[in-house]
Scaffold this motif. Structure first.
Motif, PDB file in Angstrom:
ATOM      1  N   PHE A 324      -5.896  28.478 -21.936  1.00 25.81           N
ATOM      2  CA  PHE A 324      -6.734  29.420 -21.177  1.00 25.81           C
ATOM      3  C   PHE A 324      -5.853  30.064 -20.112  1.00 25.81           C
ATOM      4  N   ASP A 325      -6.064  31.342 -19.860  1.00 22.64           N
ATOM      5  CA  ASP A 325      -5.207  32.090 -18.950  1.00 22.64           C
ATOM      6  C   ASP A 325      -5.857  32.221 -17.581  1.00 22.64           C
ATOM      7  N   ASP A 326      -5.712  31.191 -16.785  1.00 20.46           N
ATOM      8  CA  ASP A 326      -6.125  31.209 -15.379  1.00 20.46           C
ATOM      9  C   ASP A 326      -4.961  31.807 -14.601  1.00 20.46           C
ATOM     10  N   SER A 327      -4.992  33.118 -14.420  1.00 27.63           N
ATOM     11  CA  SER A 327      -3.812  33.867 -13.986  1.00 27.63           C
ATOM     12  C   SER A 327      -3.132  33.266 -12.764  1.00 27.63           C
ATOM     13  N   LEU A 328      -3.878  32.978 -11.712  1.00 28.69           N
ATOM     14  CA  LEU A 328      -3.293  32.568 -10.439  1.00 28.69           C
ATOM     15  C   LEU A 328      -3.653  31.132 -10.067  1.00 28.69           C
ATOM     16  N   ASP A 329      -3.974  30.330 -11.067  1.00 27.85           N
ATOM     17  CA  ASP A 329      -4.160  28.882 -10.910  1.00 27.85           C
ATOM     18  C   ASP A 329      -5.308  28.497  -9.995  1.00 27.85           C
ATOM     19  N   VAL A 330      -6.406  29.225 -10.120  1.00 33.72           N
ATOM     20  CA  VAL A 330      -7.605  28.873  -9.364  1.00 33.72           C
ATOM     21  C   VAL A 330      -8.142  27.517  -9.832  1.00 33.72           C
ATOM     22  N   VAL A 331      -8.068  27.278 -11.131  1.00 33.15           N
ATOM     23  CA  VAL A 331      -8.541  26.004 -11.680  1.00 33.15           C
ATOM     24  C   VAL A 331      -7.643  24.866 -11.223  1.00 33.15           C
ATOM     25  N   GLY A 332      -6.332  25.051 -11.380  1.00 38.47           N
ATOM     26  CA  GLY A 332      -5.399  23.987 -11.040  1.00 38.47           C
ATOM     27  C   GLY A 332      -5.370  23.640  -9.574  1.00 38.47           C
ATOM     28  N   ILE A 333      -5.676  24.605  -8.703  1.00 40.62           N
ATOM     29  CA  ILE A 333      -5.637  24.351  -7.258  1.00 40.62           C
ATOM     30  C   ILE A 333      -7.026  24.106  -6.692  1.00 40.62           C
ATOM     31  N   HIS A 334      -7.969  25.001  -6.953  1.00 33.39           N
ATOM     32  CA  HIS A 334      -9.277  24.891  -6.291  1.00 33.39           C
ATOM     33  C   HIS A 334     -10.223  23.922  -6.999  1.00 33.39           C
ATOM     34  N   LEU A 335     -10.310  23.995  -8.320  1.00 38.09           N
ATOM     35  CA  LEU A 335     -11.190  23.059  -9.016  1.00 38.09           C
ATOM     36  C   LEU A 335     -10.629  21.643  -8.955  1.00 38.09           C
ATOM     37  N   VAL A 336      -9.356  21.490  -9.302  1.00 39.91           N
ATOM     38  CA  VAL A 336      -8.752  20.155  -9.276  1.00 39.91           C
ATOM     39  C   VAL A 336      -8.650  19.634  -7.847  1.00 39.91           C
TER      40      VAL A 336
END
Length: 420
Positions: A324-336
């Motif tokens: 999945f293309d989470d361009s600016l890592d919102v998932v990796g930083i904010h969700l996680v």
């Protein structure tokens, strides 16, 4: 009325509002040079749109008073347009509109955070429609679940949303989310994942294919975010007191530790610590400490920062593994990061955490709240995004993406190079 606390709250609100322009610089530096205006405009669009919606009806949904316990989507009709809040009740610590202003800035930044997942390929008009609908049916109700509560004279809950009062009634402890680990970061991160799936991958998506065009912008944005975050966390106490001071110190300690942890992971993985890694690590630590800033000793805040910085530095590569293309890592930083900070409280929260009480109840209620908000936001964001994509179209064409979203959507270029 306490003029000191009123001034404190208004200043904190201004600091939090500054976070959204800071986010615009942070995100703007991470994208391609021909997408920077589009990226920054999504943040500034959120300021305009959510600022208006909050005054019109957002506050009335998020803070319906005691009615929010029975019907989380209820509306305080007297608060529509805020006309009923113009007078300050006798004995109030600050004017109601000061609290309205402070909470407005939370709604704005939460919506703006989502935009990082769809960088380089989203239509501005479609984004604005998504933002209006998502804020109305997701953020405003979730804010009511988490932030809408009242206290009795003895400090116990008099009423509140289901994560606070409801959990307290059912399990003896309510969810701890001092400044928005669930309502802001897990909420935005889950919606970002949904939109990344709806819009699909950028042209040429692969590891290393898209690099930040302006790291100094990223550092400037991270600095503004960190500065504003002191208002975000310390201001959530709504008073200039010892709890606000603890939140302030922890908002220094956790991001500082996370910055170091991220750089260490980068050094081990890639051989070089980067400026973008330093900025991203600080933001990861800020995300993780948000729900926990008033419930940890500074030592445990440093441990949380180290964990968040290291784990988020590794989590940003999940998009390549799962496609999945989470361009600016919102998932990796904010969700996680939001999940780490929220669940960490189940172990280390002062008095009620597992290591202090020997009781896993706090961990259980933290997990229930975190994953309920995650699922609610993801499902509704996916539905909203899919409907927009199938009707008016959410994503620009591949040709427009390659040509540059700034020129195609906004008719502007971020940089003009002229020969002398």
């Amino acid at each position: 009325m306490d003029q000191g606390n009123t001034a404190f709250l208004l200043i904190m609100a201004a600091l939090v509002l500054l976070m959204t322009p800071g986010l615009a610089f942070f995100y703007g530096g991470l994208v391609k040079a021909k997408s920077v205006i589009s990226m920054m405009m999504m943040s500034f669009g959120a300021i305009g749109l959510i600022g208006v919606l909050w005054v019109l009806y957002g506050y009335a949904i998020a803070f319906p008073g005691a009615e929010g316990l029975v019907a989380p989507w209820s509306i305080d009709w007297s608060a529509i347009g805020l006309t009923s809040l113009l007078e300050t009740p006798e004995g109030a610590a600050y004017p109601p509109l000061a609290f309205v202003a402070f909470q407005a800035t939370f709604a704005i930044i939460t919506v703006a955070l989502i935009s990082g997942a769809i960088a380089d390929r989203a239509k501005f008009g479609a984004w604005m429609i998504f933002a209006a609908i998502w804020a109305t049916i997701v953020y405003f109700p979730v804010a009511s679940w988490v932030f809408n509560f009242g206290l009795a004279d003895d400090g116990s809950f008099a009423y509140g949303g289901w994560t606070t009062f409801g959990m307290q009634e059912a399990f003896g402890v309510g969810v701890i989310d001092f400044a928005g680990g669930t309502a802001v970061h897990i909420n935005a991160g889950a919606a970002a994942l949904a939109l990344a799936l709806v819009l699909g991958k950028r042209v040429g998506f692969s590891k290393g294919a898209h690099v930040p065009h302006n790291p100094p912008f990223v550092l400037l944005g991270a600095g503004l975010l960190w500065f504003g975050w002191f208002g975000f966390n310390a201001g959530s106490e709504l008073a200039a007191d010892g709890t606000a001071a603890l939140a302030w110190v922890n908002t220094l300690a956790a991001p500082a530790a996370a910055l170091l942890a991220w750089l260490l992971v980068e050094k081990i993985k890639d051989g070089k610590p980067t400026s973008v890694g330093a900025a991203s690590g600080a933001v990861a630590g800020l995300v993780a400490i948000t729900p926990a800033c008033a419930s940890l000793t500074p030592g445990w805040a440093i441990v949380l920062g180290l964990i968040a910085g290291a784990v988020c530095a590794l989590a940003i590569d999940l998009k390549f593994k799962f496609g999945f293309d989470d361009s600016l890592d919102v998932v990796g930083i904010h969700l996680v990061g939001g999940l780490i900070g929220t669940l960490y409280l189940g172990f280390f929260a002062n008095n009620t955490g597992l290591i202090y009480s020997g009781d896993p109840t706090q961990l259980m209620v933290q997990a229930i709240a975190a994953f309920t908000v995650l699922a609610y936001s993801f499902v509704l964001a996916f539905i909203i995004g899919t409907i927009i994509q199938k009707t008016m179209g959410f994503r620009v064409t591949n040709e427009d993406e390659i040509a540059g979203v700034d020129t195609v959507v906004h008719g502007e270029d971020a940089y003009k190079l002229e020969s002398v």
